[in-house]
Structure formats: C-alpha cells, structure tokens
Scaffold this motif. Sequence first.
Motif, PDB file in Angstrom:
ATOM      1  N   ARG A  40      43.460  31.188  70.779  1.00  0.00           N
ATOM      2  CA  ARG A  40      44.465  31.604  69.790  1.00  0.00           C
ATOM      3  C   ARG A  40      45.353  32.664  70.443  1.00  0.00           C
ATOM      4  NH1 ARG A  40      44.945  32.531  64.166  1.00  0.00           N
ATOM      5  NH2 ARG A  40      44.020  30.472  63.903  1.00  0.00           N
ATOM      6  N   ARG A  42      48.710  35.219  69.635  1.00  0.00           N
ATOM      7  CA  ARG A  42      49.549  35.800  68.589  1.00  0.00           C
ATOM      8  C   ARG A  42      50.585  36.713  69.235  1.00  0.00           C
ATOM      9  NH1 ARG A  42      47.424  36.126  63.234  1.00  0.00           N
ATOM     10  NH2 ARG A  42      48.370  38.182  62.961  1.00  0.00           N
ATOM     11  N   GLY A  92      39.092  32.159  70.810  1.00  0.00           N
ATOM     12  CA  GLY A  92      38.848  31.497  69.533  1.00  0.00           C
ATOM     13  C   GLY A  92      37.635  32.051  68.824  1.00  0.00           C
ATOM     14  N   VAL A 291      51.897  33.277  65.032  1.00  0.00           N
ATOM     15  CA  VAL A 291      50.903  32.532  65.793  1.00  0.00           C
ATOM     16  C   VAL A 291      51.643  31.645  66.792  1.00  0.00           C
ATOM     17  CG1 VAL A 291      49.018  30.872  65.690  1.00  0.00           C
ATOM     18  CG2 VAL A 291      49.273  32.578  63.885  1.00  0.00           C
TER      19      VAL A 291
END
Length: 297
Positions: A40, A42, A92, A291
């Motif tokens: 992930r 951001r 993650g 995101v």
Amino acid sequence: MARSTLPTSAPETVLGTPAAPLRRYVLGYRGYRMDLRRPRRRLEVPTDVVTVALAFEGSMRLTDAVSPAPAASFGSVAAGLRRTATIAEHTGVLHGLAVSLTPQGAFRAFGSPAGDLGGQWAEPGDLLGPRLRALTDRLADTPSWPARFAMLDGYFAALFAYGPDWEPSVLWAWHQLRRSHGLVPIHALVEGTGWSRRRLELRFREHLGLAPKQAAGILRLQHTLGVLAAREDHPTGADLATLCGYYDQSHLDRSFRGMVGCSPREFLASRGGTALPAPTDRVAGRVTSAVLDPGAA
C-alpha cells in the motif's frame, strides 16, 4: 468514543475522540489494522498537524514526494510539520495507532524537541525515550480500541499538565496565519509582535520547526485542498487561484507541485480512482492523503 469505519473482514480503521480538556491540543486518535497481502502506498500532503504513529506490527518506508532521496524505514514514527509531501509505503501488514497533535500540543507535550521535528521524521523514542516505548507496549497489550484511546487520554493529560506554553507573540502570529489561511503578510506579523523579522523566524522555528513563510504555505495549501474537495464543480485553475490567494494559475500550479509533487488535478484524480481503495484522511476537516497505485514510480 470510537467508531469502526470498515467491517471487521476488511482493513480496520477506528477513530477516537480525545477527552474534552485535551481537544485544544489533540485533534484525534486513529487506530488501524491491515493485512492486505499486497503493498500500500499513500501520498501524505503537508498539513498543520504533528503526527505520532505507534506501531504494534509492521513498518513504513517514507520518502519525500518532491525531492526523492533514499527512503527511511520506521516502525513507530513522529512527523513534524513538513512543507513537502511524503510517500508512505508498507507491505500491506500494519497494526498500530496514530495521534494527531496541533503544533502547540506537540510543544506542550514534548517541549523544545518538538521544534526539532520541523521537516523531519524521527523515532518517537527520541522525544520521550523509554516512556514512549513502554506506552507502545502497553497499548499493544490492551484488548480494545476504546481502552487504548482512554490510556492515551491519561498519558497526554499528564504531559500537558506541566508542559511548556508557546510564547504569547508566537501564539498570536500563528492565529493570524490560520485565520487568513496563510495570507497575512509576514511584515504584518513583524509589526504585530514588535519583533524583528529574524527574531520572529527564530521563535517560529523553535516552536513549530518552520519559518513563518513556510508555515503560511502549508496553511494556504490546506485551504486550496479544502476548496478542491468541497466544490463538486471543481473550479478552473484560474478560479481556484483567485479563491485561494495565488497571483494566477501558473503561480498556483508551481506552488502546488513544489509542495505535493503533482498538479491539483492529478491529486484529485489519485483520490478518486475507482480501481483503488477510497482515501481516508487522517484528520477530520483536513485533506491529508491519497492512495497511490503501489506499482507507480
């Protein structure tokens, strides 16, 4: 009071409201637990918020979004006011919580080291040493989010009870900047405080970690992002520049790219892409995050 914003089968995000006496200094708590099995990324834009993230599991790689340099890896991390955006990436798997403090709250909690955080990321233990590491362990062993937030209330109430206050002139100047969304001229702050420009800058750096002009840029950016997020018609670049105090669209675009690393339209697109999870802003009332595609450069 805490509320879960996602079902238990999904990544968990829980928001906590600090006790009323703390709200002058603490903007909120945010608990999270993720097990996404994929990375992930951001984009965290500049805000007038000092963040202390306490990790129970997992770590983050942080990189400046505007002037990329070797990434720094952290479990827990303290982030002061930064005038450029940050790209935060993890595998993650992430479990922990974050505390959002006003700059004044960070100074009252941590004293002069809060000023050293300006533009920086640091291990929270560098601010409070073993006390904060012990707190993280206790929070991780606590079985519920409401109980964790109550523990944080008690911890920060004790810090604030004896912490230092901002100098009155710094507080006045900061209020003028916030009231005007960063548009009050610096010479007006110099005249209002009765200080020289050099002394004003020195005091701001001691209390906030940034010079007044840099702090003003963050506040103007936040106002711009707020207008973009609130207006369904998405004003044109020229109209947005006028609404937010830029000379023209070119000035807006240069300033935005210089702080966020992309254009306003590109930032909006990254928040609204249907193929990616919806962004969750870290602080109520502020646009903080987008995101990103984990495969993007």
